[in-house]
Design an enzyme around this catalytic site. Structure first.
Site, PDB file in Angstrom:
ATOM      1  N   LYS A 193       0.756  -1.294   0.081  1.00 15.76           N
ATOM      2  CA  LYS A 193       0.006  -0.069  -0.093  1.00 15.76           C
ATOM      3  C   LYS A 193       0.841   1.370   0.035  1.00 15.76           C
ATOM      4  O   LYS A 193       0.490   2.231  -0.668  1.00 15.76           O
ATOM      5  CB  LYS A 193      -0.978   0.158   1.170  1.00 15.76           C
ATOM      6  CG  LYS A 193      -1.963  -1.271   1.342  1.00 15.76           C
ATOM      7  CD  LYS A 193      -2.806  -1.096   2.566  1.00 15.76           C
ATOM      8  CE  LYS A 193      -2.060  -1.032   3.969  1.00 15.76           C
ATOM      9  NZ  LYS A 193      -1.319  -2.180   4.209  1.00 15.76           N
ATOM     10  N   ARG A 235      -9.523   1.103   8.710  1.00 19.82           N
ATOM     11  CA  ARG A 235      -9.303  -0.339   8.972  1.00 19.82           C
ATOM     12  C   ARG A 235     -10.363  -1.193   9.805  1.00 19.82           C
ATOM     13  O   ARG A 235     -10.063  -1.873  10.160  1.00 19.82           O
ATOM     14  CB  ARG A 235      -7.894  -0.195   9.829  1.00 19.82           C
ATOM     15  CG  ARG A 235      -6.591  -0.631   9.190  1.00 19.82           C
ATOM     16  CD  ARG A 235      -5.452  -0.344  10.080  1.00 19.82           C
ATOM     17  NE  ARG A 235      -4.353  -1.313  10.116  1.00 19.82           N
ATOM     18  CZ  ARG A 235      -3.325  -0.837   9.405  1.00 19.82           C
ATOM     19  NH1 ARG A 235      -3.332   0.393   8.914  1.00 19.82           N
ATOM     20  NH2 ARG A 235      -2.340  -1.424   9.310  1.00 19.82           N
ATOM     21  N   ARG A 273      11.946  -5.684   4.878  1.00 18.61           N
ATOM     22  CA  ARG A 273      11.551  -4.000   4.514  1.00 18.61           C
ATOM     23  C   ARG A 273      12.255  -3.122   5.270  1.00 18.61           C
ATOM     24  O   ARG A 273      12.962  -3.341   6.672  1.00 18.61           O
ATOM     25  CB  ARG A 273      10.138  -3.883   4.805  1.00 18.61           C
ATOM     26  CG  ARG A 273       9.947  -2.122   4.653  1.00 18.61           C
ATOM     27  CD  ARG A 273       8.540  -1.763   4.741  1.00 18.61           C
ATOM     28  NE  ARG A 273       7.814  -2.282   6.115  1.00 18.61           N
ATOM     29  CZ  ARG A 273       6.624  -2.363   6.327  1.00 18.61           C
ATOM     30  NH1 ARG A 273       5.293  -2.021   5.445  1.00 18.61           N
ATOM     31  NH2 ARG A 273       6.136  -2.861   7.353  1.00 18.61           N
ATOM     32  N   ARG A 289      11.226  -0.693  11.047  1.00 28.39           N
ATOM     33  CA  ARG A 289      10.405  -0.243  12.007  1.00 28.39           C
ATOM     34  C   ARG A 289      10.251  -1.179  13.380  1.00 28.39           C
ATOM     35  O   ARG A 289      10.635  -2.466  13.267  1.00 28.39           O
ATOM     36  CB  ARG A 289       9.085  -0.204  11.473  1.00 28.39           C
ATOM     37  CG  ARG A 289       8.826   0.719  10.375  1.00 28.39           C
ATOM     38  CD  ARG A 289       7.651   0.681   9.475  1.00 28.39           C
ATOM     39  NE  ARG A 289       6.459  -0.153  10.095  1.00 28.39           N
ATOM     40  CZ  ARG A 289       5.310  -0.305   9.337  1.00 28.39           C
ATOM     41  NH1 ARG A 289       5.172   0.306   7.936  1.00 28.39           N
ATOM     42  NH2 ARG A 289       4.308  -0.634   9.753  1.00 28.39           N
ATOM     43  N   ARG A 321      -0.443  -8.658  13.053  1.00 26.12           N
ATOM     44  CA  ARG A 321      -0.997  -7.631  12.286  1.00 26.12           C
ATOM     45  C   ARG A 321      -1.896  -8.291  11.103  1.00 26.12           C
ATOM     46  O   ARG A 321      -3.013  -7.806  10.735  1.00 26.12           O
ATOM     47  CB  ARG A 321       0.044  -6.858  11.408  1.00 26.12           C
ATOM     48  CG  ARG A 321       0.380  -5.759  12.356  1.00 26.12           C
ATOM     49  CD  ARG A 321       1.645  -5.100  12.411  1.00 26.12           C
ATOM     50  NE  ARG A 321       2.060  -4.559  10.981  1.00 26.12           N
ATOM     51  CZ  ARG A 321       3.289  -4.383  10.295  1.00 26.12           C
ATOM     52  NH1 ARG A 321       4.357  -4.816  11.055  1.00 26.12           N
ATOM     53  NH2 ARG A 321       3.393  -4.116   9.200  1.00 26.12           N
TER      54      ARG A 321
HETATM   55  P1  AP5 Z   1       4.752  -1.551   1.809  1.00 26.34           P
HETATM   56  O1  AP5 Z   1       4.546  -0.698   0.657  1.00 26.34           O
HETATM   57  O2  AP5 Z   1       5.680  -0.988   2.947  1.00 26.34           O
HETATM   58  O3  AP5 Z   1       3.481  -2.391   2.225  1.00 26.34           O
HETATM   59  P2  AP5 Z   1       2.176  -1.746   3.138  1.00 26.34           P
HETATM   60  O4  AP5 Z   1       0.987  -2.461   2.532  1.00 26.34           O
HETATM   61  O5  AP5 Z   1       2.355  -0.165   3.308  1.00 26.34           O
HETATM   62  O6  AP5 Z   1       2.579  -2.506   4.590  1.00 26.34           O
HETATM   63  P3  AP5 Z   1       2.544  -1.681   6.012  1.00 26.34           P
HETATM   64  O7  AP5 Z   1       3.048  -2.661   6.857  1.00 26.34           O
HETATM   65  O8  AP5 Z   1       3.075  -0.306   5.913  1.00 26.34           O
HETATM   66  O9  AP5 Z   1       1.059  -1.863   6.311  1.00 26.34           O
HETATM   67  P4  AP5 Z   1       0.392  -1.868   7.530  1.00 26.34           P
HETATM   68  O10 AP5 Z   1      -0.977  -1.726   7.193  1.00 26.34           O
HETATM   69  O11 AP5 Z   1       0.617  -3.131   8.550  1.00 26.34           O
HETATM   70  O12 AP5 Z   1       1.187  -0.791   8.354  1.00 26.34           O
HETATM   71  P5  AP5 Z   1       0.909   0.688   8.833  1.00 26.34           P
HETATM   72  O13 AP5 Z   1       1.994   1.409   8.678  1.00 26.34           O
HETATM   73  O14 AP5 Z   1      -0.478   1.188   7.944  1.00 26.34           O
HETATM   74  O15 AP5 Z   1       5.415  -2.938   1.224  1.00 26.34           O
HETATM   75  C1  AP5 Z   1       6.032  -4.000   2.005  1.00 26.34           C
HETATM   76  C2  AP5 Z   1       7.368  -4.301   1.569  1.00 26.34           C
HETATM   77  O16 AP5 Z   1       7.421  -5.018   0.285  1.00 26.34           O
HETATM   78  C3  AP5 Z   1       8.447  -3.251   1.201  1.00 26.34           C
HETATM   79  O17 AP5 Z   1       9.739  -3.663   1.525  1.00 26.34           O
HETATM   80  C4  AP5 Z   1       8.449  -2.943  -0.360  1.00 26.34           C
HETATM   81  O18 AP5 Z   1       9.556  -2.498  -0.812  1.00 26.34           O
HETATM   82  C5  AP5 Z   1       8.075  -4.320  -0.818  1.00 26.34           C
HETATM   83  N1  AP5 Z   1       7.134  -4.297  -1.880  1.00 26.34           N
HETATM   84  C6  AP5 Z   1       6.048  -3.743  -2.314  1.00 26.34           C
HETATM   85  N2  AP5 Z   1       5.457  -3.853  -3.312  1.00 26.34           N
HETATM   86  C7  AP5 Z   1       6.112  -4.925  -3.947  1.00 26.34           C
HETATM   87  C8  AP5 Z   1       6.126  -5.610  -5.156  1.00 26.34           C
HETATM   88  N3  AP5 Z   1       4.963  -5.615  -5.897  1.00 26.34           N
HETATM   89  N4  AP5 Z   1       6.636  -6.751  -5.287  1.00 26.34           N
HETATM   90  C9  AP5 Z   1       7.799  -6.999  -4.335  1.00 26.34           C
HETATM   91  N5  AP5 Z   1       8.019  -6.298  -3.223  1.00 26.34           N
HETATM   92  C10 AP5 Z   1       7.110  -5.316  -3.202  1.00 26.34           C
HETATM   93  O19 AP5 Z   1       0.266   0.510  10.237  1.00 26.34           O
HETATM   94  C11 AP5 Z   1       1.230   0.467  11.378  1.00 26.34           C
HETATM   95  C12 AP5 Z   1       0.323   0.135  12.731  1.00 26.34           C
HETATM   96  O20 AP5 Z   1       0.211   1.478  12.987  1.00 26.34           O
HETATM   97  C13 AP5 Z   1      -0.731  -0.698  12.967  1.00 26.34           C
HETATM   98  O21 AP5 Z   1      -0.232  -2.083  13.067  1.00 26.34           O
HETATM   99  C14 AP5 Z   1      -1.351  -0.141  13.846  1.00 26.34           C
HETATM  100  O22 AP5 Z   1      -0.907  -0.334  15.203  1.00 26.34           O
HETATM  101  C15 AP5 Z   1      -1.276   1.390  13.708  1.00 26.34           C
HETATM  102  N6  AP5 Z   1      -2.297   2.008  12.620  1.00 26.34           N
HETATM  103  C16 AP5 Z   1      -2.043   2.382  11.358  1.00 26.34           C
HETATM  104  N7  AP5 Z   1      -3.366   3.022  10.801  1.00 26.34           N
HETATM  105  C17 AP5 Z   1      -4.138   2.518  11.597  1.00 26.34           C
HETATM  106  C18 AP5 Z   1      -5.508   2.568  11.784  1.00 26.34           C
HETATM  107  N8  AP5 Z   1      -6.497   3.274  10.685  1.00 26.34           N
HETATM  108  N9  AP5 Z   1      -6.529   2.263  12.901  1.00 26.34           N
HETATM  109  C19 AP5 Z   1      -5.732   1.619  14.154  1.00 26.34           C
HETATM  110  N10 AP5 Z   1      -4.365   1.614  13.875  1.00 26.34           N
HETATM  111  C20 AP5 Z   1      -3.743   1.851  13.120  1.00 26.34           C
HETATM  112 MG    MG Z   2       2.609   1.123   4.865  1.00 28.37          MG
END
Ligand code: AP5
Ligand code: MG
Length: 221
Positions: A15, A90, A129, A162, A173
């Site tokens: 994402k 979410r 990552r 992270r 997660r």
């Molecule tokens: P990346 O683009 O980083 O993936 P992502 O979907 O953004 O994954 P996240 O881990 O950031 O999602 P998340 O939802 O768990 O974390 P968030 O920060 O939102 O890609 C992943 C890896 O793959 C990278 O290394 C990239 O280079 C590689 N890649 C990408 N595309 C590829 C491809 N096509 N082929 C090969 N490799 C590829 O949330 C973190 C925490 O914050 C949550 O756990 C929660 O505690 C809190 N939080 C955030 N939002 C909320 C909310 N709305 N409500 C409550 N808590 C929240």
């Molecule tokens: Mg992300």
């Protein structure tokens, strides 16, 4: 008019990677709730202190903290012509809150792309990552390595892993997604906004499919 996009997908689906590129192509802000939380953690704000334990465990931060933080970001003038939301909503309660925020702005979402990958692929992506401490750009040791190890291609900042990059937090997660976020797929399908994108392709191919879908929905490009 503008273009308002919510990206759905498992943790690690890509994402953040895609939202960054899509927002640049559309000329609108990339609003990522996870990045907003990480800014608060870095600055050690009160909100950051309340959120830290949830994030490190891989649990969702409670809605009463999260919704206000994102609503405040969407109310800033740079979001008036659109945005790419990543990581929010979410929960169904967050999706309903987002609808109320957009109602007040007199607007609505254009499209909700779901970046589809299996849990195995998501875990493999999460475990390699690295993130830039300065600009938030993401890399992968195997799939998307930086030109120079440990250094961001975009801004020269330092790359780090992270605090929620532990096997336990990764598993948690994915579990939280299944329980609390997966219901949003049907929620947005019923609203006629969901478009499924095959996330198990190269970053460039996912980007091309996503761009085609968004262009059609928003009438841009
Ligand atoms: P990346 O683009 O980083 O993936 P992502 O979907 O953004 O994954 P996240 O881990 O950031 O999602 P998340 O939802 O768990 O974390 P968030 O920060 O939102 O890609 C992943 C890896 O793959 C990278 O290394 C990239 O280079 C590689 N890649 C990408 N595309 C590829 C491809 N096509 N082929 C090969 N490799 C590829 O949330 C973190 C925490 O914050 C949550 O756990 C929660 O505690 C809190 N939080 C955030 N939002 C909320 C909310 N709305 N409500 C409550 N808590 C929240
Ligand atoms: Mg992300």
């Amino acid at each position: 008019m503008g273009c308002r996009v919510v990206l759905l997908g498992l943790p690690g689906a890509g994402k953040g990677t895609q939202a960054e590129r899509l927002a640049k192509a559309l000329g609108v802000p990339h609003v990522a709730s996870g990045d907003l939380f990480r800014e608060h953690l870095n600055k050690n704000t009160e909100l950051g202190q309340r959120a830290r334990a949830y994030i490190d465990r891989g649990d969702l931060v409670p809605d009463e903290i999260t919704i206000g933080m994102v609503a405040e970001r969407l109310a800033r003038p740079d979001c008036a012509d659109g945005f790419v939301l990543d990581g929010f909503p979410r929960t169904v309660a967050q999706a309903e809150a987002l609808e109320r925020v957009l109602d007040r702005m007199g607007t609505r979402l254009n499209i909700v792309p779901l970046i589809q990958v299996s849990e195995e692929v998501a875990l493999a992506r999460l475990s390699g990552r690295w993130t830039c401490r300065k600009c938030g750009a993401v890399y992968h040791t195997l799939f998307n390595p930086p030109k120079q190890p440990g250094v961001c291609d975009v801004c020269g900042g330092e790359l780090y892993q992270r605090s929620d990059e532990t096997p336990e937090a990764h598993r948690r997660r994915l579990e939280v997604y299944r329980e609390q976020t997966a219901p949003l797929v049907d929620y947005y399908r019923r609203a006629g906004l969901l478009v499924e994108i095959n996330g198990e392709q190269s970053i460039e191919d996912v980007q091309a499919d996503l761009w085609a879908a968004v262009r059609a929905a928003c009438g841009v490009g």
